[in-house]
Design a protein around this motif. Sequence first.
Motif, PDB file in Angstrom:
ATOM      1  N   ARG A 130       0.995  -1.238   0.011  1.00 45.83           N
ATOM      2  CA  ARG A 130       0.029  -0.145  -0.151  1.00 45.83           C
ATOM      3  C   ARG A 130       1.054   1.175   0.102  1.00 45.83           C
ATOM      4  O   ARG A 130       1.760   1.339   0.599  1.00 45.83           O
ATOM      5  CB  ARG A 130      -0.884  -0.040   1.290  1.00 45.83           C
ATOM      6  N   GLN A 131       0.351   2.136  -1.013  1.00 48.67           N
ATOM      7  CA  GLN A 131       1.185   3.566  -0.765  1.00 48.67           C
ATOM      8  C   GLN A 131       0.237   4.618  -1.297  1.00 48.67           C
ATOM      9  O   GLN A 131      -0.749   4.267  -1.830  1.00 48.67           O
ATOM     10  CB  GLN A 131       2.054   3.484  -1.925  1.00 48.67           C
ATOM     11  N   ALA A 132       0.320   5.706  -0.592  1.00 46.28           N
ATOM     12  CA  ALA A 132      -0.622   6.699  -0.604  1.00 46.28           C
ATOM     13  C   ALA A 132      -0.628   7.312  -2.098  1.00 46.28           C
ATOM     14  O   ALA A 132       0.427   7.315  -2.815  1.00 46.28           O
ATOM     15  CB  ALA A 132      -0.291   7.894   0.183  1.00 46.28           C
ATOM     16  N   GLY A 133      -2.010   7.414  -2.694  1.00 49.58           N
ATOM     17  CA  GLY A 133      -2.370   7.665  -3.972  1.00 49.58           C
ATOM     18  C   GLY A 133      -2.191   6.676  -5.083  1.00 49.58           C
ATOM     19  O   GLY A 133      -2.243   7.141  -6.215  1.00 49.58           O
ATOM     20  N   ARG A 134      -1.902   5.552  -4.601  1.00 51.98           N
ATOM     21  CA  ARG A 134      -1.675   4.472  -5.674  1.00 51.98           C
ATOM     22  C   ARG A 134      -2.766   3.319  -5.115  1.00 51.98           C
ATOM     23  O   ARG A 134      -3.252   3.019  -4.244  1.00 51.98           O
ATOM     24  CB  ARG A 134      -0.232   3.910  -5.657  1.00 51.98           C
ATOM     25  N   GLN A 135      -3.036   2.530  -6.277  1.00 59.21           N
ATOM     26  CA  GLN A 135      -3.964   1.403  -6.024  1.00 59.21           C
ATOM     27  C   GLN A 135      -3.067   0.280  -5.333  1.00 59.21           C
ATOM     28  O   GLN A 135      -1.714   0.192  -5.647  1.00 59.21           O
ATOM     29  CB  GLN A 135      -4.561   0.804  -7.088  1.00 59.21           C
ATOM     30  N   PRO A 136      -3.558  -0.487  -4.236  1.00 62.32           N
ATOM     31  CA  PRO A 136      -2.643  -1.538  -3.728  1.00 62.32           C
ATOM     32  C   PRO A 136      -2.253  -2.444  -4.579  1.00 62.32           C
ATOM     33  O   PRO A 136      -2.855  -2.763  -5.641  1.00 62.32           O
ATOM     34  CB  PRO A 136      -3.653  -2.157  -2.537  1.00 62.32           C
ATOM     35  N   VAL A 137      -1.045  -3.142  -4.443  1.00 62.21           N
ATOM     36  CA  VAL A 137      -0.415  -3.949  -5.340  1.00 62.21           C
ATOM     37  C   VAL A 137      -0.353  -5.400  -4.618  1.00 62.21           C
ATOM     38  O   VAL A 137       0.109  -5.118  -3.353  1.00 62.21           O
ATOM     39  CB  VAL A 137       0.913  -3.386  -5.962  1.00 62.21           C
ATOM     40  N   THR A 138      -0.593  -6.404  -5.128  1.00 59.68           N
ATOM     41  CA  THR A 138      -0.470  -7.710  -4.468  1.00 59.68           C
ATOM     42  C   THR A 138       0.568  -8.684  -5.414  1.00 59.68           C
ATOM     43  O   THR A 138       0.513  -8.584  -6.361  1.00 59.68           O
ATOM     44  CB  THR A 138      -1.806  -8.361  -4.232  1.00 59.68           C
ATOM     45  N   VAL A 139       1.498  -9.144  -4.559  1.00 56.51           N
ATOM     46  CA  VAL A 139       2.520  -9.954  -5.000  1.00 56.51           C
ATOM     47  C   VAL A 139       2.641 -11.306  -4.416  1.00 56.51           C
ATOM     48  O   VAL A 139       1.994 -11.271  -2.973  1.00 56.51           O
ATOM     49  CB  VAL A 139       3.922  -9.333  -5.088  1.00 56.51           C
ATOM     50  N   ILE A 140       3.034 -12.484  -4.639  1.00 54.65           N
ATOM     51  CA  ILE A 140       3.054 -13.841  -4.102  1.00 54.65           C
ATOM     52  C   ILE A 140       4.370 -14.006  -3.956  1.00 54.65           C
ATOM     53  O   ILE A 140       5.393 -13.963  -4.685  1.00 54.65           O
ATOM     54  CB  ILE A 140       2.509 -14.770  -5.031  1.00 54.65           C
ATOM     55  N   ALA A 141       4.730 -14.139  -2.454  1.00 51.54           N
ATOM     56  CA  ALA A 141       5.925 -14.570  -1.740  1.00 51.54           C
ATOM     57  C   ALA A 141       6.008 -16.197  -1.835  1.00 51.54           C
ATOM     58  O   ALA A 141       4.940 -16.668  -1.195  1.00 51.54           O
ATOM     59  CB  ALA A 141       6.270 -13.922  -0.508  1.00 51.54           C
ATOM     60  N   HIS A 142       6.848 -16.956  -2.299  1.00 49.23           N
ATOM     61  CA  HIS A 142       6.766 -18.448  -2.436  1.00 49.23           C
ATOM     62  C   HIS A 142       7.881 -18.800  -1.116  1.00 49.23           C
ATOM     63  O   HIS A 142       8.759 -17.958  -0.703  1.00 49.23           O
ATOM     64  CB  HIS A 142       7.522 -18.831  -3.636  1.00 49.23           C
ATOM     65  N   PRO A 143       7.642 -19.797  -0.513  1.00 46.87           N
ATOM     66  CA  PRO A 143       8.809 -20.312   0.578  1.00 46.87           C
ATOM     67  C   PRO A 143      10.028 -20.654  -0.082  1.00 46.87           C
ATOM     68  O   PRO A 143      10.159 -20.496  -1.335  1.00 46.87           O
ATOM     69  CB  PRO A 143       7.943 -21.799   0.992  1.00 46.87           C
ATOM     70  N   PRO A 144      10.888 -20.922   0.688  1.00 46.76           N
ATOM     71  CA  PRO A 144      12.392 -20.707   0.216  1.00 46.76           C
ATOM     72  C   PRO A 144      12.546 -22.202  -0.841  1.00 46.76           C
ATOM     73  O   PRO A 144      13.481 -21.708  -1.497  1.00 46.76           O
ATOM     74  CB  PRO A 144      13.013 -21.497   1.482  1.00 46.76           C
ATOM     75  N   SER A 145      11.942 -23.077  -1.020  1.00 43.52           N
ATOM     76  CA  SER A 145      12.176 -23.990  -1.956  1.00 43.52           C
ATOM     77  C   SER A 145      11.548 -23.457  -3.209  1.00 43.52           C
ATOM     78  O   SER A 145      11.910 -23.935  -4.319  1.00 43.52           O
ATOM     79  CB  SER A 145      11.082 -25.256  -1.625  1.00 43.52           C
ATOM     80  N   GLY A 146      10.983 -22.317  -3.122  1.00 42.99           N
ATOM     81  CA  GLY A 146      10.232 -21.722  -4.404  1.00 42.99           C
ATOM     82  C   GLY A 146       8.936 -22.591  -4.903  1.00 42.99           C
ATOM     83  O   GLY A 146       8.620 -23.591  -4.287  1.00 42.99           O
ATOM     84  N   PRO A 147       8.314 -22.124  -6.252  1.00 43.91           N
ATOM     85  CA  PRO A 147       7.459 -22.748  -6.623  1.00 43.91           C
ATOM     86  C   PRO A 147       7.878 -24.241  -7.155  1.00 43.91           C
ATOM     87  O   PRO A 147       8.989 -24.502  -7.327  1.00 43.91           O
ATOM     88  CB  PRO A 147       6.970 -21.956  -7.993  1.00 43.91           C
ATOM     89  N   PRO A 148       6.779 -25.261  -7.213  1.00 42.43           N
ATOM     90  CA  PRO A 148       7.141 -26.545  -7.466  1.00 42.43           C
ATOM     91  C   PRO A 148       7.842 -26.607  -8.788  1.00 42.43           C
ATOM     92  O   PRO A 148       7.376 -25.938  -9.711  1.00 42.43           O
ATOM     93  CB  PRO A 148       5.860 -27.286  -7.682  1.00 42.43           C
ATOM     94  N   LEU A 149       8.986 -27.536  -9.162  1.00 44.51           N
ATOM     95  CA  LEU A 149       9.466 -27.723 -10.425  1.00 44.51           C
ATOM     96  C   LEU A 149       8.448 -28.513 -11.123  1.00 44.51           C
ATOM     97  O   LEU A 149       7.781 -29.285 -10.588  1.00 44.51           O
ATOM     98  CB  LEU A 149      10.684 -28.422 -10.250  1.00 44.51           C
ATOM     99  N   PRO A 150       8.430 -28.150 -12.635  1.00 43.94           N
ATOM    100  CA  PRO A 150       7.583 -29.135 -13.415  1.00 43.94           C
ATOM    101  C   PRO A 150       7.970 -30.557 -13.470  1.00 43.94           C
ATOM    102  O   PRO A 150       9.264 -30.838 -13.108  1.00 43.94           O
ATOM    103  CB  PRO A 150       7.797 -28.154 -15.010  1.00 43.94           C
ATOM    104  N   GLN A 151       7.337 -31.141 -14.153  1.00 42.73           N
ATOM    105  CA  GLN A 151       7.637 -32.628 -14.428  1.00 42.73           C
ATOM    106  C   GLN A 151       8.843 -32.820 -15.322  1.00 42.73           C
ATOM    107  O   GLN A 151       8.996 -31.851 -16.558  1.00 42.73           O
ATOM    108  CB  GLN A 151       6.504 -33.364 -15.115  1.00 42.73           C
TER     109      GLN A 151
END
Length: 229
Positions: A130-151
């Motif tokens: 959140r910042q004054a005068g701006r729309q809130p921005v949402t980002v995703i924080a992944h755990p230390p292992s990161g997003p799952p690796l693909p097959q």
Amino acid sequence: GRVIARAGRAALVAAAVSVILSAGCGDKGPNSVADRTYRGVPAGLLTFGDGTDPVAVIEPDDKLALAVWGGSSCPSVPVAFDILNRHEVGVTLVENGARVCTADLGPTTSEFRLDSQAVDTGSDIRVVIRQAGRQPVTVIAHPPSGPPLPQAGTAPADAAAAVTEIRAAYDAAFNGDRADDVVLAVVEDGLALRTALAEARRKIPGIARSVHVTVGDMVFLDPGRTALH
């Protein structure tokens, strides 16, 4: 986080310049609620959205690292950190008007301690900025292992040698203040970045000494592509 690399010659084109342009030290700004603030992106983070998007990662020991872009001399200051629920936190930023801002643009990272009893640090966490005068921005924080690796797909004939070469390429590109020829040799189309790399070094001498990237798990998607943490 997860990145896609070419086996043997890591695809580091944008990431190399992004990391070299970042710095690695500094004190927390006035009225900051962060436990630590430093110039640059969190260790191991190789991508940064479209180049100016904020990013967040969950680090070991239940820490949240949030990186936002701004002038290096007066980055935005986190003045509030709120736990909204077990999977969502809020950060309020204000402009730092204490000094005259320089015209350069770069990332600054703030770290916050997470209460593992109140926040599920083993899962993705939404970070509402959140910042004054701006729309809130949402980002995703992944755990230390990161997003799952693909097959995993088809590995190259000598998978062990390819893994060693990929790790060496990332080490050469990111860890230590190596000569430009060494860095560019392991970057796809590296010669095209020679001018940009020289300009980065001119603006911020010795910057690469503050950067360290560690390659974790990886799987081969096909003989020429690898997904890794």
